[in-house]
Design a protein around this motif. Structure first.
Motif, mmCIF file in Angstrom:
data_model
loop_
_atom_site.group_PDB
_atom_site.id
_atom_site.type_symbol
_atom_site.label_atom_id
_atom_site.label_comp_id
_atom_site.label_asym_id
_atom_site.label_seq_id
_atom_site.Cartn_x
_atom_site.Cartn_y
_atom_site.Cartn_z
ATOM 1 N N GLN A 172 0.840 -1.190 0.000
ATOM 2 C CA GLN A 172 0.000 0.000 0.000
ATOM 3 C C GLN A 172 0.879 1.245 0.000
ATOM 4 O OE1 GLN A 172 -2.174 -0.843 3.639
ATOM 5 N NE2 GLN A 172 -4.000 -1.458 2.501
ATOM 6 N N SER A 173 0.346 2.328 -0.521
ATOM 7 C CA SER A 173 1.081 3.588 -0.514
ATOM 8 C C SER A 173 1.256 4.099 0.922
ATOM 9 C CB SER A 173 0.322 4.641 -1.329
ATOM 10 O OG SER A 173 -0.920 4.933 -0.710
ATOM 11 N N THR A 176 -1.965 5.684 2.177
ATOM 12 C CA THR A 176 -3.004 4.735 2.576
ATOM 13 C C THR A 176 -2.693 4.128 3.933
ATOM 14 O OG1 THR A 176 -3.684 4.185 0.315
ATOM 15 C CG2 THR A 176 -4.059 2.503 2.009
ATOM 16 N N LYS A 282 -4.285 -1.092 -10.467
ATOM 17 C CA LYS A 282 -4.188 0.139 -9.691
ATOM 18 C C LYS A 282 -4.168 1.364 -10.616
ATOM 19 C CE LYS A 282 -1.317 0.217 -6.192
ATOM 20 N NZ LYS A 282 -0.105 0.410 -5.333
ATOM 21 N N TRP A 285 -7.600 2.172 -11.707
ATOM 22 C CA TRP A 285 -8.313 2.902 -10.659
ATOM 23 C C TRP A 285 -7.919 4.375 -10.664
ATOM 24 C CZ3 TRP A 285 -12.284 2.734 -7.411
ATOM 25 C CH2 TRP A 285 -12.316 3.654 -6.358
ATOM 26 N N LEU A 286 -6.620 4.626 -10.762
ATOM 27 C CA LEU A 286 -6.142 6.009 -10.752
ATOM 28 C C LEU A 286 -6.597 6.803 -11.967
ATOM 29 C CD1 LEU A 286 -2.526 5.468 -9.359
ATOM 30 C CD2 LEU A 286 -4.436 6.595 -8.198
ATOM 31 N N ASP A 290 -8.578 9.728 -7.722
ATOM 32 C CA ASP A 290 -7.290 10.018 -7.086
ATOM 33 C C ASP A 290 -7.298 9.568 -5.620
ATOM 34 O OD1 ASP A 290 -8.981 11.863 -5.962
ATOM 35 O OD2 ASP A 290 -7.846 13.646 -6.563
ATOM 36 N N LEU A 292 -6.642 6.810 -3.617
ATOM 37 C CA LEU A 292 -6.013 5.492 -3.661
ATOM 38 C C LEU A 292 -6.386 4.645 -2.447
ATOM 39 C CD1 LEU A 292 -4.207 3.898 -5.538
ATOM 40 C CD2 LEU A 292 -2.213 4.854 -4.381
ATOM 41 N N GLU A 296 -6.790 0.620 -2.418
ATOM 42 C CA GLU A 296 -5.754 -0.187 -1.762
ATOM 43 C C GLU A 296 -6.225 -0.818 -0.455
ATOM 44 O OE1 GLU A 296 -1.441 1.617 -2.944
ATOM 45 O OE2 GLU A 296 -2.536 2.641 -1.344
#
Length: 475
Positions: A172-173, A176, A282, A285-286, A290, A292, A296
């Motif tokens: 995950q970012s 997130t 992903k 999705w982006l 925006d 995320l 995620e």
């Protein structure tokens, strides 16, 4: 038992470990609730080791269920029941206490009186990747929040320190992970001041900040000596360490402890996606959002639930490849991402609950939800007789529904049929196969085929029907 979106169970702190509470908790976990909060009342100020054993006992019970499960203590969140809304509230406090006294049940966990007390330190810190927040993370965060009474700094591993992790594509970012940790901490104990720090070295802010305690796991306890050596060099006080145990991996697929790496592997295996395919998903999705975090954390968690075999992110990935021709690609893609977000094979209201989840997303992102909600609802019947839709939206609905049914014309049809059987494993063979034949015959009679190869789809369906019929006759 009826499925509920959110379930609040209230009971007494000293009931934890009794047979009656354990049975009730597992009973509700087995019904695939979307979320369960266990709220323990009459919480005393006691030793952290007491809380540690309670948390381990309760969270380990939830390890093998898809339910989002959290444990809250009333003394540390007095306004909890006034802040959060639940579909069903159950108070077992007095009932469990009475039963415990009558049956003289003995708690399975022992309350020790050793080590530091809850609320003993003003300022503390912890650290970790906190990737795909799991019960081990929740125990670490809970004990960290219990240890302090004013401030907690949480170090979250940055990209520099993540390069050698397994399956990095599924990480995950940082944003997130921060949001997931923050949400849990505010749910558990909203009175504590939180500070988040991106770790670019193992010590992070603890090497020079004003802290009293470091809360760590046995796996990372060596960091305490490292940090204290740095603090001594800087003329600062040494940190006291509170070292907690490690949650064991109940699946035990080669891993002794539960870890984020293991969860990333489970996500890959469950969804049958390579790292590259997951990154492509992903990216899709982006292209429409925006936010995320919603992909995620929320969508990945739902689509990776253990009861799913066909209705996973693999299905979403394959559908997105079939959306060519949509006039408004954003609408078609968002409907694709959310249409099976809620999926429990025993329930018949999955589409409606997926709509509710999408409407929550739409509210968060300030977008209109009506049209996409209509798209999602039509996956229940796969009919396009929606007369109130403008022509372009109706065409997009047809493209979307065709993409959802494109598996019927696929060379992977046999895999799909086997996965559907796994999802309905709660039916005996005889009942499943007669029911499945009825569904497939309904497919053949309906007007759902705007596919590239209707002939191939009908052939696949007919072959499955014949296989099922031959099995029924043979019995």
């Amino acid at each position: 038992m009826k499925h509920h979106e959110k379930l609040l169970i209230v009971c007494s702190f000293d009931s934890v470990g009794t047979q009656m509470l354990d049975q009730k908790l597992e009973e509700y976990l087995q019904t695939n609730q979307e979320e369960i909060i266990l709220y323990l009342k009459r919480t005393p100020i006691t030793h952290l080791k007491v809380y540690e054993r309670i948390l381990f006992h309760l969270y380990e019970k939830a390890q093998n269920y898809p339910t989002k499960f959290n444990v809250i203590f009333d003394l540390f969140n007095t306004q909890f029941k006034n802040t959060y809304q639940f579909t069903v509230n159950l108070d077992y406090g007095e009932e469990i206490n009475i039963q415990t006294k009558q049956n003289q049940q003995i708690q399975k966990i022992q309350f020790s009186q050793e080590g530091p007390l809850a609320n003993q330190f003003k300022r503390g810190a912890n650290g970790g990747t906190f990737d795909h927040l799991h019960i081990g993370h929740k125990i670490l965060l809970s004990l960290s929040l219990l240890a302090v009474n004013e401030h907690l700094t949480i170090g979250i591993t940055g990209e520099v320190l993540l390069q050698k992790k397994k399956l990095t594509g599924f990480l995950q970012s940082y944003e997130t992970r921060c949001k997931c940790v923050k949400e849990f901490c505010q749910l558990f104990r909203p009175d504590i001041e939180l500070n988040f720090s991106e770790l670019i070295d193992p010590a992070g802010p603890t090497k020079n900040g004003q802290f009293e305690v470091l809360i760590a796991t046995q796996e990372t306890q060596n960091s305490l000596d490292y940090i204290n050596n740095l603090r001594k060099e800087g003329g600062l006080n040494e940190l006291e360490g509170y070292i907690i145990g490690i949650i064991e991996n109940s699946n035990n697929q080669g891993d002794v402890k539960l870890s984020s790496s293991q969860i990333r592997g489970q996500i890959q295996e469950k969804n049958r996606l390579s790292e590259q395919e997951y990154l492509e998903l992903k990216s899709e999705w982006l292209s429409v959002s925006d936010n995320l975090y919603w992909f995620e954390s929320i969508l990945v968690d739902y689509y990776s639930q253990p009861q799913r075999y066909y209705h996973t992110l693999r299905h979403i990935y394959d559908m997105l490849q079939q959306l060519k021709g949509a006039k408004n690609m954003k609408n078609a893609k968002l409907a694709t991402f959310f249409h099976d977000a809620i999926y429990y094979p025993r329930n018949n209201d999955n589409e409606e609950k997926s709509i509710l989840l999408f409407q929550q997303y739409a509210k968060d992102c300030n977008i209109d939800s009506q049209l996409i909600s209509t798209f999602i609802l039509q996956t229940k019947s796969h009919q396009t007789d929606v007369s109130f839709l403008p022509e372009d939206d109706l065409q997009d609905l047809m493209v979307f529904l065709d993409a959802d049914m494109s598996i019927l014309e696929s060379d992977a049809y046999t895999v799909y049929a086997n996965d559907i059987r796994k999802e309905y494993s709660h039916f005996p063979d005889k009942d499943y196969k007669s029911g499945r034949i009825a569904v497939l015959q309904k497919f053949l009679k309906s007007k759902i085929f705007n596919l590239r190869s209707e002939e191939k789809a009908r052939k696949n369906i007919q072959e499955e029907i014949e296989m099922l019929q031959n099995w029924v006759v043979a019995q």
